[in-house]
Design a protein around this motif. Sequence first.
Motif, PDB file in Angstrom:
ATOM      1  N   ARG A  88      44.973  54.457  34.979  1.00 58.02           N
ATOM      2  CA  ARG A  88      43.674  54.516  34.298  1.00 58.02           C
ATOM      3  C   ARG A  88      43.136  55.938  34.273  1.00 58.02           C
ATOM      4  NH1 ARG A  88      39.635  52.656  36.802  1.00 58.02           N
ATOM      5  NH2 ARG A  88      38.329  52.709  34.966  1.00 58.02           N
ATOM      6  N   ARG A 132      45.443  44.269  31.044  1.00 61.12           N
ATOM      7  CA  ARG A 132      44.214  43.519  31.313  1.00 61.12           C
ATOM      8  C   ARG A 132      43.124  44.413  31.892  1.00 61.12           C
ATOM      9  NH1 ARG A 132      48.185  39.901  33.166  1.00 61.12           N
ATOM     10  NH2 ARG A 132      47.832  40.482  35.355  1.00 61.12           N
ATOM     11  N   ARG A 133      43.520  45.403  32.678  1.00 63.61           N
ATOM     12  CA  ARG A 133      42.523  46.265  33.323  1.00 63.61           C
ATOM     13  C   ARG A 133      41.952  47.298  32.370  1.00 63.61           C
ATOM     14  NH1 ARG A 133      38.915  48.243  34.295  1.00 63.61           N
ATOM     15  NH2 ARG A 133      38.074  49.270  36.153  1.00 63.61           N
ATOM     16  N   ILE A 134      42.787  47.945  31.563  1.00 64.37           N
ATOM     17  CA  ILE A 134      42.323  49.066  30.743  1.00 64.37           C
ATOM     18  C   ILE A 134      41.385  48.589  29.645  1.00 64.37           C
ATOM     19  CG2 ILE A 134      44.240  48.998  29.080  1.00 64.37           C
ATOM     20  CD1 ILE A 134      42.689  52.189  30.557  1.00 64.37           C
ATOM     21  N   ASP A 183      48.420  48.094  43.210  1.00 67.73           N
ATOM     22  CA  ASP A 183      47.004  48.266  42.837  1.00 67.73           C
ATOM     23  C   ASP A 183      46.691  49.739  42.573  1.00 67.73           C
ATOM     24  OD1 ASP A 183      46.798  45.581  43.251  1.00 67.73           O
ATOM     25  OD2 ASP A 183      45.524  45.706  45.028  1.00 67.73           O
ATOM     26  N   ARG A 231      39.035  46.567  29.904  1.00 69.91           N
ATOM     27  CA  ARG A 231      37.683  46.371  30.423  1.00 69.91           C
ATOM     28  C   ARG A 231      36.896  47.678  30.505  1.00 69.91           C
ATOM     29  NH1 ARG A 231      40.254  43.260  34.626  1.00 69.91           N
ATOM     30  NH2 ARG A 231      39.421  44.697  36.213  1.00 69.91           N
ATOM     31  N   ASP A 232      37.570  48.801  30.289  1.00 72.85           N
ATOM     32  CA  ASP A 232      36.877  50.080  30.327  1.00 72.85           C
ATOM     33  C   ASP A 232      35.981  50.227  29.101  1.00 72.85           C
ATOM     34  OD1 ASP A 232      38.234  50.516  32.616  1.00 72.85           O
ATOM     35  OD2 ASP A 232      39.444  52.184  31.887  1.00 72.85           O
ATOM     36  N   ILE A 277      47.946  50.926  39.149  1.00 71.99           N
ATOM     37  CA  ILE A 277      47.036  50.600  38.050  1.00 71.99           C
ATOM     38  C   ILE A 277      45.881  51.602  38.002  1.00 71.99           C
ATOM     39  CG2 ILE A 277      45.512  48.848  37.068  1.00 71.99           C
ATOM     40  CD1 ILE A 277      48.530  48.178  37.011  1.00 71.99           C
ATOM     41  N   ASP A 278      45.325  51.938  39.163  1.00 72.71           N
ATOM     42  CA  ASP A 278      44.185  52.856  39.209  1.00 72.71           C
ATOM     43  C   ASP A 278      44.546  54.250  38.725  1.00 72.71           C
ATOM     44  OD1 ASP A 278      42.537  50.872  40.167  1.00 72.71           O
ATOM     45  OD2 ASP A 278      42.727  51.453  42.281  1.00 72.71           O
ATOM     46  N   ARG A 330      49.278  43.730  34.023  1.00 70.15           N
ATOM     47  CA  ARG A 330      48.082  44.026  34.820  1.00 70.15           C
ATOM     48  C   ARG A 330      47.333  45.222  34.258  1.00 70.15           C
ATOM     49  NH1 ARG A 330      48.428  44.517  41.113  1.00 70.15           N
ATOM     50  NH2 ARG A 330      46.246  44.939  40.627  1.00 70.15           N
ATOM     51  N   PHE A 331      48.078  46.245  33.868  1.00 72.58           N
ATOM     52  CA  PHE A 331      47.402  47.426  33.329  1.00 72.58           C
ATOM     53  C   PHE A 331      46.726  47.111  31.996  1.00 72.58           C
ATOM     54  CE2 PHE A 331      47.411  51.301  30.713  1.00 72.58           C
ATOM     55  CZ  PHE A 331      46.560  52.074  31.487  1.00 72.58           C
TER      56      PHE A 331
END
Length: 353
Positions: A217, A20-22, A210, A24-25, A213-214, A17-18
Amino acid sequence: MGKIVLVTGAARQLGGRFVRRIQRDPEVDRVVAVDAVQPEHHLGGADFVRADIRQPTIARLLAEYSVDTVVHMDVSGTPLGSGSRASVKETNVIGTMQLLGACQKSPAVKRLVVKSSTNVYGSAPRDPAVFTETTPPKSLPSGGFAKDTVEVEGYVRGFARRRPDVAVCVLRFANILGPSADSPLAAYFSLPVLPTVFGYDPRLQFVHEDDVIDVLRIASHEPERGTLNSGTFNIAGDGVLLLSQCARRLGRPTVPLALPAVSWVGTAVRTLGMTDFSPEQLRLLTHGRVVATKQMRETLGFRPKYTTAETFADFARSRGPGLLPPEALAGAVDRIAGLSLLGGGHPPTQSAN
């Protein structure tokens, strides 16, 4: 040129999950996902490299990709796939040593983020009501994942002294829960009947996946004005829950046992492979643990979206109703109260539950 981030533990759900999220920054150009096994989930546009961080090859990866930010998430209390406790410990401790050694030799690395745990404080009968980041434990953890985290943080402090030019952020997470949580405590709460220690009702804190993950970041990027994301921070949702409250909200009956009997049950459950009922887990379910999060808010500048109660509610919804669904239990209590009134009794007083 943007940041090049290397993430360990990418085959685990939280690591994936991390990753995939990072990516997008906008300030991140490339994400390199590393794990010893092929992940079953997709990693977006990240470059996956199958590598064991216990091996010296991790140094080659840092140099090959010119990595400037390392997010070390491969510190866990549960094996992946058919792994054993011994392999988990080796990855946690030996893997961290190899990774830090590679980071020390790499001039490109400028930021290191380490996923740790509030397990470093242990759980003891004379513990303070609330642990701060500088509170020493009354008794160091003697084994299991808790001892691993103590050793990992010791190596990280040594690295920070040798490379003062690298921004090091250690995040001590409370018990991580959520719909896809994979931890010893999540496995415990998934049992149909919860063994508890007779005479104890420990206080527990949770952090939602959640929010994990935040905050990772935030720790991975340059700090915003008025904040500092280097140092050690406790990460937990607001509030606490008692173990008895958790059981009621899950609808799972509890079986209070004397401590020796709980230890025996834990050994039996662990032998069956159902969950990790280590001595440190038993201490947590006996004495509990609560940490202060003032530094998380005022210094790191992070405010979780979920409280401890909201985190547990989301986890409970994902597990489905237990043997004693809260609604059915409340209905039974109401019916008993109604019978009492019909028989001429006094109305029951309202309960905090």
